[in-house]
Write an enzyme that holds these catalytic residues in place. Structure first.
Site, PDB file in Angstrom:
ATOM      1  N   GLU A  44       6.275   1.758   4.254  1.00  0.00           N
ATOM      2  CA  GLU A  44       5.259   2.451   4.789  1.00  0.00           C
ATOM      3  C   GLU A  44       5.046   2.185   6.202  1.00  0.00           C
ATOM      4  O   GLU A  44       5.102   1.224   6.700  1.00  0.00           O
ATOM      5  CB  GLU A  44       3.960   1.865   4.079  1.00  0.00           C
ATOM      6  CG  GLU A  44       3.965   1.773   2.645  1.00  0.00           C
ATOM      7  CD  GLU A  44       2.502   1.943   2.129  1.00  0.00           C
ATOM      8  OE1 GLU A  44       1.605   2.682   2.733  1.00  0.00           O
ATOM      9  OE2 GLU A  44       2.369   1.503   1.086  1.00  0.00           O
ATOM     10  N   ASP A  45       4.834   3.468   6.609  1.00  0.00           N
ATOM     11  CA  ASP A  45       4.381   3.747   7.976  1.00  0.00           C
ATOM     12  C   ASP A  45       5.597   3.035   9.170  1.00  0.00           C
ATOM     13  O   ASP A  45       5.061   2.327   9.935  1.00  0.00           O
ATOM     14  CB  ASP A  45       3.335   2.939   8.427  1.00  0.00           C
ATOM     15  CG  ASP A  45       2.139   3.548   7.586  1.00  0.00           C
ATOM     16  OD1 ASP A  45       2.141   4.484   7.009  1.00  0.00           O
ATOM     17  OD2 ASP A  45       0.996   2.804   7.523  1.00  0.00           O
ATOM     18  N   CYS A  83       0.318   9.247   4.812  1.00  0.00           N
ATOM     19  CA  CYS A  83       0.873   9.059   3.749  1.00  0.00           C
ATOM     20  C   CYS A  83       0.455  10.062   2.690  1.00  0.00           C
ATOM     21  O   CYS A  83       1.001  10.399   1.910  1.00  0.00           O
ATOM     22  CB  CYS A  83       0.859   7.703   3.159  1.00  0.00           C
ATOM     23  SG  CYS A  83      -0.904   6.998   2.721  1.00  0.00           S
ATOM     24  N   ASP A 246       7.786   6.342   4.272  1.00  0.00           N
ATOM     25  CA  ASP A 246       6.998   7.324   4.094  1.00  0.00           C
ATOM     26  C   ASP A 246       6.279   8.405   4.952  1.00  0.00           C
ATOM     27  O   ASP A 246       5.928   9.286   4.837  1.00  0.00           O
ATOM     28  CB  ASP A 246       5.669   6.925   2.949  1.00  0.00           C
ATOM     29  CG  ASP A 246       4.665   6.061   3.437  1.00  0.00           C
ATOM     30  OD1 ASP A 246       4.971   5.554   4.563  1.00  0.00           O
ATOM     31  OD2 ASP A 246       3.954   5.948   3.234  1.00  0.00           O
TER      32      ASP A 246
END
Length: 634
Positions: A44-45, A83, A246
């Site tokens: 993530e991120d 996201c 993502d």
């Protein structure tokens, strides 16, 4: 991937060696399958703070080894810099702005029956599909119904028929934005990092960067553990492995913003020898043409031998016959409690950005984002007047268009949109963006809850005459007095979205729209609350605060939360004139919507002169409880 790759990679770290030992002895590789297994490892991120991408400070041996024996995609982009919209596009193969409100952060779009998600299509093709564990799909899909296994325990090991091909998705929240709100110690320390020129060099910013590197290293070790499981199960020789993030990173001016820091992601794909004929390049090579996440669903469907539905706009990128794509597109609409509207396109060398709400600064205070020390210190330096012009630009109104040469200016600080020598490049990318928005029926011009929003309604040209709306919105966003006549005529249009953009253009014109006072007063009684909100803010800017504020206070007090949020945003930008809204702002703290709470608390703090960038607005402990439950912000 084979035993060689996994064992060498894992044994390079204590965590990896322990994971391999715990996984048990390696069994004989599964006998040949007609179709490959597919493993997605999704962090993530994060931007490519990865050794294989040339980052000398990064320690990411697992990803580096995947890249050494696989393909590194140099220019990979999410289709939204946060996201939930990004994951909608990955799940459906449909741009989120084609199916509003999926283009907004943390919305609930209605997925039409004719749109099927890729796990449903993969299951129909005979694959066993699992997702562990994050969803955040920004629509009304029930995750339990589209996956064979969904949740923390979902795993390829759950399939009863061990010869059945699988697609398994594992999501790693280790690098999520929330993880930099507290320092993470490790190999990288604050004095080791380099700060990009658009950020001030402050202790908090340095710590954010150092924490990010250390979290990336931790996440890389977790990937090694998963690959050890694959190896222990004898599946490595039959499994194509994807690693990607993502959306873009979480450091200053990245997540939520349409610059490379917000949209550029890492992606590495490894195919074992028997499947390497599917790759568009030799092992260890790079793909430099743009790839975006709208291409992920078509790619896995192609690997499964399944037909790609016509509504999926992307193209498979794993094929010996894969054709390089020319552009990748991105977008921004509402991000958390703040409303904005940007569209962007890149060819990997140039990035073009179009700002349809130039009257709002890039740096609108966002309660969740501002939990990071770097953002707090950035705004404090802005208040203190210690930023240079490049750093202070973040807090200023935006131009209509931006253009950056990413090769010469990777930090995107030298805007070439007004440069005569780059006029042809600007025209090419602007034209490509226009064509894209028309082709996908971009819903972004519709504020949330306005008639015409959504996959089907937005194709009703009486409600949403897109080509006409695009022309009007461009006139509005350019903010030139020469457009006043067109805006005044559009203020009487039958379509609410046209009246909305007429009012927006008059707001952007400010005092230059004084002759349109009567038009704005008439729009105060419009049937659509979103039109009334913009007209009220515009009238307030023209010195008619009594009329405008009364309308804004009423709309902030009751109705759908999306409309109330728009009204609170308008009140935030009219300064002291918003004082009659103080009681409404206080009352928002009992609201069920986190976005209403955040916007209301910020407005209250500004009206009572109690705001500082260090003031906590977002309920962090409540956030932690949500993340532990797997439902944290994206």
């Amino acid at each position: 991937m084979g035993h060689d790759l996994t064992r060498r990679n894992l044994l390079g770290s204590a965590a990896g060696a322990a994971a391999l030992a715990a996984a048990g002895p390696v069994r004989a590789a599964a006998t040949g399958q007609a179709r490959p297994n597919i493993l997605w490892l999704v962090s993530e991120d994060n931007n490519p703070f990865i050794g294989a991408y040339g980052d000398k400070l990064a320690h990411t041996p697992t990803i580096d080894e995947l890249a050494r024996k696989g393909l590194l995609f140099r220019n990979t982009y999410s289709n939204a810099p946060v996201c939930a919209p990004s994951r909608f596009g990955i799940l459906t193969g449909v741009y989120p702005e084609s199916c509003a409100p999926a283009n907004h952060m943390r919305a609930q779009a209605q997925l039409p029956q004719e749109l099927r998600t890729y796990p449903e299509l993969m299951r129909e093709a005979g694959y066993f599909c699992t997702n562990s564990a994050k969803t955040d799909y920004n629509c009304d899909v029930d995750p339990e119904k589209i996956w064979d296994g969904q949740g923390d325990e979902a795993h390829w090991r759950s399939r009863e028929d061990k010869s059945q091909p699988f697609m398994a998705v594992f999501n790693y929240q280790t690098t999520h934005e929330s993880r930099i709100f507290k320092p993470t110690t490790g190999r990288v320390t604050p004095e080791m990092v380099s700060i990009p020129p658009f950020l001030p060099d402050t202790p908090g910013t340095r710590q954010d960067f150092a924490s990010y590197y250390n979290l990336m290293e931790k996440m890389d070790g977790q990937l090694a553990e998963r690959l050890a499981e694959l190896e222990a199960d004898g599946l490595a020789d039959d499994t194509i492995v994807f690693y990607y993030s993502d959306n873009g990173g979480v450091l200053g001016r990245s997540k939520r913003y349409c610059y490379d820091e917000g949209l550029r992601c890492a992606m590495v794909v490894y195919a074992p020898p028997k499947w390497q004929h599917l790759l568009p390049g030799r092992p260890g090579s790079e793909i430099t043409s743009p790839v975006s996440f709208i291409d992920l669903a078509p790619t896995v469907l192609a690997l499964a031998g399944a037909r790609q539905p016509a509504y999926m706009r992307g193209k498979p990128f794993l094929s010996a016959r894969a054709q390089p794509q020319r552009y990748a597109f991105g977008m921004r609409n509402r991000m958390d409690e703040r409303i904005d509207f940007q569209r962007t396109v890149t060819d990997g060398r140039w990035r073009y950005i179009r700002n349809y709400m130039p009257h709002r600064p890039w740096g609108q205070q966002q309660a969740f984002e501002w939990l990071a020390k770097g953002y707090q210190e950035w705004e404090q330096a802005h208040i203190d007047g210690t930023l240079n012009p490049v750093q202070d630009r973040f807090f200023q109104p935006k131009p209509f268009e931006e253009l950056y040469d990413l090769a010469a200016d990777p930090h995107e600080i030298n805007d070439l949109a007004a440069s005569p020598e780059h006029r042809a490049t600007l025209a090419e990318l602007s034209g490509a963006l226009d064509a894209q928005m028309l082709a996908i029926n971009d819903n972004g011009f519709l504020p949330e809850t306005m008639p015409g929003e959504g996959w089907s309604e937005s194709r009703d040209t009486a409600l949403y005459p897109l080509k006409e709306v695009m022309a009007l919105a461009a006139t509005a966003a350019r903010g030139k007095a020469s457009g006043l006549g067109a805006l005044r005529r559009a203020a009487r249009h039958s379509a609410p979205v046209m009246r909305y953009w007429a009012a927006t253009g008059l707001l952007i014109l400010g005092e230059k729209a004084a002759s349109a006072k009567a038009d704005l007063q008439r729009l105060l009684a419009d049937n659509e609350p979103q039109v009334r909100i913009v007209a009220a803010e515009a009238l307030t800017k023209l010195g008619h605060a009594d009329e405008g504020v009364e309308v804004l206070v009423a709309l902030a007090a009751s109705g759908p939360w999306q409309v109330r949020l728009y009204a609170l945003n308008a009140l935030t930008y009219i300064g002291r004139a918003a004082m009659p809204a103080l009681e409404i702002a206080r009352a928002t703290q009992n609201d069920s919507s986190e976005y209403i709470k955040s916007a209301g608390k910020y407005l209250k703090l500004r009206l009572t002169d109690a705001y500082t960038p260090q003031t906590t607005i977002f309920d962090y402990e409540g956030l932690m409880r949500k993340i532990r439950a797997g439902n944290g912000p994206g």
